[in-house]
Design a protein around this motif. Structure first.
Motif, mmCIF file in Angstrom:
data_model
loop_
_atom_site.group_PDB
_atom_site.id
_atom_site.type_symbol
_atom_site.label_atom_id
_atom_site.label_comp_id
_atom_site.label_asym_id
_atom_site.label_seq_id
_atom_site.Cartn_x
_atom_site.Cartn_y
_atom_site.Cartn_z
ATOM 1 N N PHE A 1 -43.414 -33.328 24.261
ATOM 2 C CA PHE A 1 -42.807 -32.440 25.501
ATOM 3 C C PHE A 1 -41.398 -32.493 25.782
ATOM 4 C CE2 PHE A 1 -43.727 -36.092 27.825
ATOM 5 C CZ PHE A 1 -42.725 -36.227 28.960
ATOM 6 N N PHE A 2 -40.702 -31.079 25.796
ATOM 7 C CA PHE A 2 -39.423 -31.019 26.120
ATOM 8 C C PHE A 2 -39.170 -30.798 27.727
ATOM 9 C CE2 PHE A 2 -35.266 -28.836 26.471
ATOM 10 C CZ PHE A 2 -34.823 -28.916 25.192
ATOM 11 N N VAL A 3 -38.233 -31.562 28.518
ATOM 12 C CA VAL A 3 -38.115 -31.238 29.754
ATOM 13 C C VAL A 3 -36.920 -30.064 29.805
ATOM 14 C CG1 VAL A 3 -37.475 -31.983 32.062
ATOM 15 C CG2 VAL A 3 -39.328 -33.242 30.498
ATOM 16 N N ALA A 4 -36.997 -28.806 29.994
ATOM 17 C CA ALA A 4 -35.858 -27.961 30.261
ATOM 18 C C ALA A 4 -35.434 -27.941 31.700
ATOM 19 C CB ALA A 4 -36.433 -26.380 30.055
ATOM 20 N N SER A 5 -34.175 -27.333 31.872
ATOM 21 C CA SER A 5 -33.555 -27.672 33.089
ATOM 22 C C SER A 5 -32.513 -26.476 33.097
ATOM 23 C CB SER A 5 -32.684 -28.984 33.088
ATOM 24 O OG SER A 5 -31.688 -29.311 32.249
ATOM 25 N N GLY A 6 -31.789 -26.513 34.203
ATOM 26 C CA GLY A 6 -30.799 -25.440 34.470
ATOM 27 C C GLY A 6 -31.183 -23.900 34.390
ATOM 28 N N GLU A 7 -30.364 -23.052 34.100
ATOM 29 C CA GLU A 7 -30.786 -21.680 34.131
ATOM 30 C C GLU A 7 -30.743 -21.137 32.606
ATOM 31 O OE1 GLU A 7 -28.380 -19.508 36.781
ATOM 32 O OE2 GLU A 7 -28.494 -20.819 38.405
ATOM 33 N N GLY A 8 -30.605 -21.826 31.506
ATOM 34 C CA GLY A 8 -30.627 -21.261 30.111
ATOM 35 C C GLY A 8 -29.300 -21.566 29.679
ATOM 36 N N VAL A 9 -29.015 -20.954 28.507
ATOM 37 C CA VAL A 9 -27.825 -21.102 27.842
ATOM 38 C C VAL A 9 -26.771 -20.262 28.667
ATOM 39 C CG1 VAL A 9 -26.537 -20.843 25.725
ATOM 40 C CG2 VAL A 9 -28.661 -21.392 25.524
ATOM 41 N N GLU A 10 -25.576 -20.739 28.863
ATOM 42 C CA GLU A 10 -24.588 -20.043 29.741
ATOM 43 C C GLU A 10 -24.002 -18.837 28.691
ATOM 44 O OE1 GLU A 10 -21.597 -22.602 31.036
ATOM 45 O OE2 GLU A 10 -22.926 -24.191 31.812
ATOM 46 N N ALA A 11 -23.619 -17.729 29.423
ATOM 47 C CA ALA A 11 -23.115 -16.611 28.282
ATOM 48 C C ALA A 11 -21.871 -16.994 27.473
ATOM 49 C CB ALA A 11 -22.479 -15.549 29.396
ATOM 50 N N LYS A 12 -21.151 -18.009 27.980
ATOM 51 C CA LYS A 12 -19.925 -18.245 26.809
ATOM 52 C C LYS A 12 -20.360 -19.090 25.572
ATOM 53 C CE LYS A 12 -18.679 -22.574 29.302
ATOM 54 N NZ LYS A 12 -17.786 -23.419 29.988
ATOM 55 N N TYR A 13 -21.627 -19.619 25.492
ATOM 56 C CA TYR A 13 -22.142 -20.374 24.412
ATOM 57 C C TYR A 13 -22.982 -19.282 23.503
ATOM 58 C CZ TYR A 13 -20.739 -24.595 26.908
ATOM 59 O OH TYR A 13 -19.984 -25.514 27.263
ATOM 60 N N GLU A 14 -23.465 -18.262 24.001
ATOM 61 C CA GLU A 14 -24.330 -17.201 23.424
ATOM 62 C C GLU A 14 -23.468 -16.988 22.253
ATOM 63 O OE1 GLU A 14 -27.080 -16.283 23.686
ATOM 64 O OE2 GLU A 14 -27.876 -16.975 25.558
ATOM 65 N N LYS A 15 -21.943 -16.754 22.210
ATOM 66 C CA LYS A 15 -21.377 -16.235 21.148
ATOM 67 C C LYS A 15 -21.077 -17.473 20.087
ATOM 68 C CE LYS A 15 -19.230 -12.901 23.958
ATOM 69 N NZ LYS A 15 -18.094 -12.564 24.784
ATOM 70 N N ALA A 16 -21.769 -18.724 20.590
ATOM 71 C CA ALA A 16 -21.219 -19.779 19.698
ATOM 72 C C ALA A 16 -22.379 -20.116 18.587
ATOM 73 C CB ALA A 16 -20.935 -21.072 20.449
ATOM 74 N N TYR A 17 -23.305 -19.436 18.575
ATOM 75 C CA TYR A 17 -24.378 -19.679 17.658
ATOM 76 C C TYR A 17 -23.764 -19.453 16.342
ATOM 77 C CZ TYR A 17 -28.011 -19.070 21.321
ATOM 78 O OH TYR A 17 -28.828 -19.114 22.468
ATOM 79 N N SER A 18 -23.959 -20.507 15.473
ATOM 80 C CA SER A 18 -23.483 -20.913 14.402
ATOM 81 C C SER A 18 -24.461 -20.402 13.281
ATOM 82 C CB SER A 18 -23.219 -22.297 13.923
ATOM 83 O OG SER A 18 -24.286 -23.052 14.119
ATOM 84 N N VAL A 19 -25.816 -20.448 13.608
ATOM 85 C CA VAL A 19 -26.965 -19.876 12.722
ATOM 86 C C VAL A 19 -28.029 -19.226 13.233
ATOM 87 C CG1 VAL A 19 -27.965 -22.015 12.854
ATOM 88 C CG2 VAL A 19 -28.461 -20.685 10.801
ATOM 89 N N GLU A 20 -28.522 -18.153 12.793
ATOM 90 C CA GLU A 20 -29.728 -17.714 13.532
ATOM 91 C C GLU A 20 -31.133 -18.319 12.939
ATOM 92 O OE1 GLU A 20 -31.811 -15.077 15.798
ATOM 93 O OE2 GLU A 20 -29.468 -14.723 15.472
#
Length: 130
Positions: free
Chosen positions: A78-97
């Motif tokens: 199981f994965f314990v998520a936290s926060g509000e998700g990926v910050e907008a500044k990191y959305e552009k940082a994806y290196s691979v789909e």
């Protein structure tokens, strides 16, 4: 196993097995985005959690942005998520789909450690160099 201190980690299309304490760890308020991975928990009932926040009280790490999207959890993982998700500044940082986690066998079938002569492709999790 990835461990991030501060910064950002995009964990994508991996096959995590045989961890001893956790599969993904972090400290210092990192952002961790896990997508399309398969996490197969060990038989140890105390090591089923994929995530581990190190050296930080829960009231602080609850604000850290850690999320799991499209991951497959096996054997009680199981994965314990936290926060509000990926910050907008990191959305552009994806290196691979990410591909669907249902393709993990095909994506990792030829993965192996070149330093370990005893290894056969697809058996990275048993490599003595890791």
């Amino acid at each position: 196993m990835p461990r991030c201190r501060r910064g950002y980690v995009h964990v994508v299309n991996n096959d995590f097995t045989m961890w001893e304490m956790y599969a993904i760890g972090g400290s210092g308020n990192p952002t961790i985005n896990s997508q399309g991975n398969r996490y197969t928990a060990p038989s140890n009932p105390y090591a089923k959690e994929v995530t581990k926040r190190l050296d930080t009280a829960e009231e602080k790490w609850r604000a850290w942005n850690w999320r799991s999207e499209g991951d497959i959890m096996v054997n009680g993982a199981f994965f314990v998520a936290s926060g509000e998700g990926v910050e907008a500044k990191y959305e552009k940082a994806y290196s691979v789909e990410p591909k669907s986690a249902t393709f993990i066998d095909q994506l990792t079938m030829h993965a192996w450690c070149p330093r370990c002569q005893e290894q056969q492709p697809g058996q990275v999790e048993y490599c003595k160099w890791w």
